[in-house]
Design a protein around this motif. Sequence first.
Motif, mmCIF file in Angstrom:
data_model
loop_
_atom_site.group_PDB
_atom_site.id
_atom_site.type_symbol
_atom_site.label_atom_id
_atom_site.label_comp_id
_atom_site.label_asym_id
_atom_site.label_seq_id
_atom_site.Cartn_x
_atom_site.Cartn_y
_atom_site.Cartn_z
ATOM 1 N N GLU A 81 0.851 -1.308 -0.210
ATOM 2 C CA GLU A 81 -0.145 -0.064 0.078
ATOM 3 C C GLU A 81 0.904 1.209 -0.051
ATOM 4 O O GLU A 81 0.496 2.173 -0.846
ATOM 5 C CB GLU A 81 -0.958 -0.037 1.124
ATOM 6 C CG GLU A 81 -1.987 -0.771 0.961
ATOM 7 C CD GLU A 81 -3.030 -0.907 2.374
ATOM 8 O OE1 GLU A 81 -3.495 0.348 2.731
ATOM 9 O OE2 GLU A 81 -3.408 -1.910 2.854
ATOM 10 N N LYS A 82 1.907 1.294 0.792
ATOM 11 C CA LYS A 82 2.790 2.394 0.787
ATOM 12 C C LYS A 82 3.635 2.651 -0.543
ATOM 13 O O LYS A 82 3.551 3.731 -1.018
ATOM 14 C CB LYS A 82 3.826 2.266 1.940
ATOM 15 C CG LYS A 82 4.846 3.315 1.932
ATOM 16 C CD LYS A 82 5.693 3.531 3.295
ATOM 17 C CE LYS A 82 6.591 4.375 3.379
ATOM 18 N NZ LYS A 82 6.726 5.575 2.468
ATOM 19 N N LEU A 83 4.109 1.493 -1.077
ATOM 20 C CA LEU A 83 4.646 1.440 -2.381
ATOM 21 C C LEU A 83 3.676 2.460 -3.234
ATOM 22 O O LEU A 83 3.980 3.211 -4.341
ATOM 23 C CB LEU A 83 5.071 0.331 -3.102
ATOM 24 C CG LEU A 83 6.437 -0.493 -2.204
ATOM 25 C CD1 LEU A 83 6.549 -1.655 -2.705
ATOM 26 C CD2 LEU A 83 7.554 0.713 -2.586
ATOM 27 N N GLY A 132 5.117 9.667 -7.862
ATOM 28 C CA GLY A 132 6.177 8.983 -8.528
ATOM 29 C C GLY A 132 5.668 8.790 -10.279
ATOM 30 O O GLY A 132 4.422 8.658 -10.308
ATOM 31 N N ALA A 133 6.760 8.390 -10.834
ATOM 32 C CA ALA A 133 6.394 8.240 -12.426
ATOM 33 C C ALA A 133 6.035 6.714 -12.491
ATOM 34 O O ALA A 133 5.198 6.423 -13.615
ATOM 35 C CB ALA A 133 7.505 8.695 -13.289
ATOM 36 N N VAL A 134 6.360 5.882 -11.803
ATOM 37 C CA VAL A 134 6.202 4.260 -11.764
ATOM 38 C C VAL A 134 5.960 3.777 -10.487
ATOM 39 O O VAL A 134 6.228 4.166 -9.666
ATOM 40 C CB VAL A 134 7.592 3.613 -12.420
ATOM 41 C CG1 VAL A 134 7.631 4.203 -13.917
ATOM 42 C CG2 VAL A 134 8.813 3.842 -12.129
ATOM 43 N N THR A 151 2.492 4.852 -13.756
ATOM 44 C CA THR A 151 1.424 5.318 -13.054
ATOM 45 C C THR A 151 0.184 5.971 -13.823
ATOM 46 O O THR A 151 -0.980 5.643 -13.337
ATOM 47 C CB THR A 151 1.818 6.182 -11.685
ATOM 48 O OG1 THR A 151 2.315 7.394 -12.183
ATOM 49 C CG2 THR A 151 2.607 5.672 -10.620
ATOM 50 N N ASP A 152 0.511 6.551 -14.839
ATOM 51 C CA ASP A 152 -0.640 7.158 -15.528
ATOM 52 C C ASP A 152 -1.280 6.204 -16.366
ATOM 53 O O ASP A 152 -2.446 6.699 -16.890
ATOM 54 C CB ASP A 152 0.113 8.283 -16.493
ATOM 55 C CG ASP A 152 1.067 7.778 -17.626
ATOM 56 O OD1 ASP A 152 1.813 6.610 -17.430
ATOM 57 O OD2 ASP A 152 1.146 8.454 -18.601
ATOM 58 N N LYS A 153 -0.856 4.922 -16.559
ATOM 59 C CA LYS A 153 -1.374 3.892 -17.069
ATOM 60 C C LYS A 153 -2.263 2.915 -16.141
ATOM 61 O O LYS A 153 -2.970 2.123 -16.472
ATOM 62 C CB LYS A 153 -0.575 2.930 -18.182
ATOM 63 C CG LYS A 153 0.308 3.749 -19.216
ATOM 64 C CD LYS A 153 -0.693 4.344 -20.039
ATOM 65 C CE LYS A 153 0.166 4.985 -20.932
ATOM 66 N NZ LYS A 153 -0.926 5.797 -21.879
ATOM 67 N N LEU A 154 -2.412 3.224 -15.034
ATOM 68 C CA LEU A 154 -2.990 2.140 -13.882
ATOM 69 C C LEU A 154 -4.467 2.137 -14.082
ATOM 70 O O LEU A 154 -4.984 3.748 -14.060
ATOM 71 C CB LEU A 154 -2.555 2.344 -12.573
ATOM 72 C CG LEU A 154 -1.170 2.216 -12.218
ATOM 73 C CD1 LEU A 154 -0.648 2.737 -10.713
ATOM 74 C CD2 LEU A 154 -0.882 0.725 -12.551
ATOM 75 N N ALA A 155 -5.059 1.456 -14.162
ATOM 76 C CA ALA A 155 -6.729 1.280 -14.118
ATOM 77 C C ALA A 155 -7.220 0.829 -12.667
ATOM 78 O O ALA A 155 -8.016 1.699 -12.152
ATOM 79 C CB ALA A 155 -7.238 0.437 -15.240
#
Length: 73
Positions: free
Chosen positions: A26-28, A36-38, A53-57
Amino acid sequence: MEVKIGVQQAARELVVETEESSESVEKLIADALGGGAVLALTDSKGRKVIVPTDKLAYIEIGPAKVGKVGFAG
């Protein structure tokens, strides 16, 4: 610990088995989403999974799969 990661515009989700605790995962995730970018997770075999992170659904955190022996009835 099993972590399922849904990626935008991908037909299948990523499933990562990790030795990390749910609090650590959860912290990560929070750190990655907070700037963060990834998102980078290490699986139980030492391999790294890195997702922008911009591709996470979605992300689902659950217990490790437990193998069943015998017949279900």
